[in-house]
Motif scaffolding. Structure first.
Motif, PDB file in Angstrom:
ATOM      1  N   UNK A 173       0.825  -1.211   0.000  1.00  0.00           N
ATOM      2  CA  UNK A 173       0.000   0.000   0.000  1.00  0.00           C
ATOM      3  C   UNK A 173       0.859   1.260   0.000  1.00  0.00           C
ATOM      4  N   UNK A 174       2.054   1.182   0.587  1.00  0.00           N
ATOM      5  CA  UNK A 174       2.913   2.358   0.700  1.00  0.00           C
ATOM      6  C   UNK A 174       3.775   2.589  -0.534  1.00  0.00           C
ATOM      7  N   UNK A 175       4.160   1.518  -1.206  1.00  0.00           N
ATOM      8  CA  UNK A 175       5.182   1.642  -2.242  1.00  0.00           C
ATOM      9  C   UNK A 175       4.764   2.456  -3.466  1.00  0.00           C
ATOM     10  N   UNK A 176       3.505   2.473  -3.882  1.00  0.00           N
ATOM     11  CA  UNK A 176       3.175   3.376  -4.989  1.00  0.00           C
ATOM     12  C   UNK A 176       3.501   4.835  -4.685  1.00  0.00           C
ATOM     13  N   UNK A 177       3.215   5.278  -3.470  1.00  0.00           N
ATOM     14  CA  UNK A 177       3.536   6.663  -3.109  1.00  0.00           C
ATOM     15  C   UNK A 177       5.036   6.864  -3.025  1.00  0.00           C
ATOM     16  N   UNK A 178       5.756   5.905  -2.464  1.00  0.00           N
ATOM     17  CA  UNK A 178       7.206   6.033  -2.361  1.00  0.00           C
ATOM     18  C   UNK A 178       7.828   6.054  -3.751  1.00  0.00           C
ATOM     19  N   UNK A 179       7.353   5.185  -4.636  1.00  0.00           N
ATOM     20  CA  UNK A 179       7.876   5.200  -6.000  1.00  0.00           C
ATOM     21  C   UNK A 179       7.567   6.527  -6.684  1.00  0.00           C
ATOM     22  N   UNK A 222      17.994 -11.959   7.805  1.00  0.00           N
ATOM     23  CA  UNK A 222      18.342 -10.944   6.818  1.00  0.00           C
ATOM     24  C   UNK A 222      18.085 -11.432   5.400  1.00  0.00           C
ATOM     25  N   UNK A 223      18.458 -12.672   5.132  1.00  0.00           N
ATOM     26  CA  UNK A 223      18.331 -13.194   3.770  1.00  0.00           C
ATOM     27  C   UNK A 223      16.880 -13.212   3.309  1.00  0.00           C
ATOM     28  N   UNK A 224      15.980 -13.645   4.184  1.00  0.00           N
ATOM     29  CA  UNK A 224      14.558 -13.674   3.822  1.00  0.00           C
ATOM     30  C   UNK A 224      14.020 -12.265   3.601  1.00  0.00           C
ATOM     31  N   UNK A 225      14.425 -11.338   4.452  1.00  0.00           N
ATOM     32  CA  UNK A 225      13.951  -9.964   4.322  1.00  0.00           C
ATOM     33  C   UNK A 225      14.451  -9.336   3.025  1.00  0.00           C
ATOM     34  N   UNK A 226      15.692  -9.572   2.689  1.00  0.00           N
ATOM     35  CA  UNK A 226      16.247  -8.987   1.467  1.00  0.00           C
ATOM     36  C   UNK A 226      15.584  -9.604   0.239  1.00  0.00           C
ATOM     37  N   UNK A 227      15.304 -10.912   0.275  1.00  0.00           N
ATOM     38  CA  UNK A 227      14.579 -11.523  -0.838  1.00  0.00           C
ATOM     39  C   UNK A 227      13.205 -10.864  -1.020  1.00  0.00           C
ATOM     40  N   UNK A 232       9.721  -6.959  -4.121  1.00  0.00           N
ATOM     41  CA  UNK A 232       8.895  -5.749  -4.147  1.00  0.00           C
ATOM     42  C   UNK A 232       9.531  -4.667  -5.013  1.00  0.00           C
ATOM     43  N   UNK A 233      10.846  -4.573  -4.990  1.00  0.00           N
ATOM     44  CA  UNK A 233      11.541  -3.602  -5.845  1.00  0.00           C
ATOM     45  C   UNK A 233      11.301  -3.934  -7.314  1.00  0.00           C
ATOM     46  N   UNK A 234      11.315  -5.205  -7.641  1.00  0.00           N
ATOM     47  CA  UNK A 234      11.048  -5.641  -9.017  1.00  0.00           C
ATOM     48  C   UNK A 234       9.615  -5.271  -9.427  1.00  0.00           C
ATOM     49  N   UNK A 235       8.683  -5.378  -8.486  1.00  0.00           N
ATOM     50  CA  UNK A 235       7.280  -5.099  -8.784  1.00  0.00           C
ATOM     51  C   UNK A 235       6.982  -3.611  -8.894  1.00  0.00           C
ATOM     52  N   UNK A 236       7.545  -2.805  -7.951  1.00  0.00           N
ATOM     53  CA  UNK A 236       7.158  -1.396  -7.871  1.00  0.00           C
ATOM     54  C   UNK A 236       8.225  -0.435  -8.396  1.00  0.00           C
ATOM     55  N   UNK A 237       9.439  -0.922  -8.638  1.00  0.00           N
ATOM     56  CA  UNK A 237      10.524  -0.106  -9.189  1.00  0.00           C
ATOM     57  C   UNK A 237      10.773   1.165  -8.365  1.00  0.00           C
ATOM     58  N   UNK A 261      19.371  -4.765 -13.038  1.00  0.00           N
ATOM     59  CA  UNK A 261      19.013  -3.371 -13.247  1.00  0.00           C
ATOM     60  C   UNK A 261      18.105  -2.788 -12.198  1.00  0.00           C
ATOM     61  N   UNK A 262      17.879  -3.520 -11.117  1.00  0.00           N
ATOM     62  CA  UNK A 262      17.029  -2.987 -10.054  1.00  0.00           C
ATOM     63  C   UNK A 262      17.753  -1.873  -9.306  1.00  0.00           C
ATOM     64  N   UNK A 263      17.023  -0.814  -8.919  1.00  0.00           N
ATOM     65  CA  UNK A 263      17.650   0.351  -8.261  1.00  0.00           C
ATOM     66  C   UNK A 263      17.892   0.103  -6.778  1.00  0.00           C
ATOM     67  N   UNK A 264      18.931  -0.665  -6.484  1.00  0.00           N
ATOM     68  CA  UNK A 264      19.221  -1.085  -5.111  1.00  0.00           C
ATOM     69  C   UNK A 264      20.592  -0.587  -4.708  1.00  0.00           C
TER      70      UNK A 264
END
Length: 455
Positions: A173-179, A222-227, A232-237, A261-264
């Protein structure tokens, strides 16, 4: 009259060389803006120059991960004490985390309260991160318009009730606004599931041992959280930034995501690069942090991550608290506050270890100035010694050695796991917009720091 600063080692984006940092003409060097970084022979005749000799001029350090805690918990740390420690450590810009203060910086009203608290207190510049919590999705774009540098969230309970953790559905719900904002989301990347499962097996363990605490915060959290965040980064860019990476096991998936190419971007901290779990004594709760300090082999792999550029920057995660909260008499890692204070000695701590591994001052400038300035959107003003930016710099003696004592800390509570460490590199002076704020152990300027806003 022209104003200039000269040194044998001026660290610029083009490399390190003997050079002069020439300020714009006008009173006080036109408010401390760099006109050019040039050869000494190219300085205008009749100007005023300060020559720092064999010392290095580093661009003013930018710490994009600091818990200042004011307003509301100024007894933990505050703008006056945090910026003093920063100036002593070569930092000219701090970016404040939105939790541990009261109110937490999750609304524009809370941001304004923070601005009011900071007014007239700061020796160096500062900016603010906003918070992304369970229920403030409607406040994210207003915070962006009000000038925050980006947003911070926790995927696990952060230790303060007022800053709520955020789950996958709430993130969606938050990521569209953040993007839409174009600002980064900084993520404390640990999930509770692996931690709860590990902790359940440790009820009868000795919590005075760091090994017990380490076992309770496994790499998999950490590994699960980063995955999750990569998905989510792939989905919302959106721009994703992983804070205080402690497990090197995450480097392959981060490397692959960036190759996609993900912005990480990724940070780690001086304490993960300096200390090792095998060396932590029983009861040494000053070294408790989350995620935890891991083993020697992991530490060396983090250094390799910096070498390869998978890790972009080093930030302190300066997270002080009153001494009683560290529970040093009991020495129990399960009861102590998790946070390491080291703002004033982060540069020599990192340099001590970096030089042993073949790194140079150019690397320090990239990790501790250019990259964090870019993360926070402050690179038009800070992050490098070059024309058009502000004349913020640290005068640094890379060869000097010293032992850390409490009088060198300068933050509110002078306790730190770095006390007693033998380090290399001494900050001789720190300049903000061409004027000294710290020099030879003294703070020599009025509070000239200001908030740097993105709008």
């Amino acid at each position: 009259m022209a104003h200039a600063f000269i040194a044998d080692r001026v660290v610029t984006p083009q490399g390190t060389r003997r050079a002069a940092v020439l300020l714009e003409d006008g009173p006080a060097g036109a408010a401390g803006i760099i006109r050019a970084v040039c050869e000494v022979s190219e300085l205008p005749a009749g100007g005023h120059a300060v020559d720092f000799g064999s010392n290095a001029l580093l661009p003013g350090l930018v710490d994009s991960h600091v818990h200042i805690n004011e307003p509301g918990r100024t007894e933990w740390e505050g703008f006056a004490t945090a910026t003093r420690a920063a100036a002593a450590g070569g930092y000219t810009t701090l970016v404040d985390m939105p939790l541990n203060c009261l109110p937490e910086t999750t609304t524009v009203a809370a941001l304004e309260a923070k601005r009011e608290a900071a007014a007239g207190q700061c020796l160096v510049d500062w900016a603010a991160w906003g918070g992304a919590v369970a229920d403030n999705q409607a406040h994210l774009l207003p915070l962006a318009r009000a000038g925050v540098a980006g947003f911070k969230c926790f995927l696990i309970y952060p230790g303060c009730d007022g800053f709520t953790m955020i789950g996958r559905e709430q993130l969606q719900r938050a990521l569209p606004a953040i993007a839409e904002s174009g600002l980064p989301l900084l993520v404390h990347a640990e999930l509770a599931g692996p931690i709860d499962a590990a902790t359940a097996t440790l009820r009868d363990a000795d919590w005075r041992k760091h090994a017990t605490y380490l076992a309770s915060r496994p790499d998999e959290a950490e590994l699960e959280a980063i995955r999750l965040m990569i998905d989510l980064c792939r989905q919302f860019r959106f721009r994703l930034h992983i804070v205080h990476l402690s497990t090197a096991l995450a480097l392959p998936q981060l490397r692959a995501a960036r190759a996609e190419g993900l912005p990480i971007t990724v940070e780690t901290c001086p304490h993960y690069l300096h200390f090792a779990a095998e060396e932590i004594a029983d009861g040494a709760t000053l070294l408790k942090c989350a995620p935890p300090i891991r083993g020697r082999e992991n530490r060396e792999a983090l250094w390799q991550g910096l070498r390869e550029g998978v890790i972009d920057l080093v930030a302190t995660d300066h997270s002080p608290c009153p001494p009683a909260m560290k529970r040093m008499e009991e020495g129990r890692f399960d009861l102590a506050w998790g946070g390491i204070a080291g703002l004033s000695v982060a540069l020599p701590a990192l340099w001590t270890d970096a030089v042993q591994r073949g790194f140079a001052l150019d690397d320090i400038a990239r990790w501790m100035s250019a990259a964090p300035a870019a993360l926070a959107g402050l690179d038009a003003q800070a992050g490098a010694l070059e024309a058009g930016r502000e004349a913020n710099f640290a005068v640094f003696d890379p060869e000097a050695e010293f032992a850390v004592t409490s009088d060198k800390l300068h933050f509110r509570h002078r306790i730190s796991p770095y006390v007693g460490e033998a380090l290399r590199g001494v900050v001789q002076a720190t300049y903000l917009r061409g004027e000294p704020v710290y020099r030879a152990g003294d703070f020599v300027s009025r509070a000239r720091g200001r908030e740097l806003k993105l709008c």
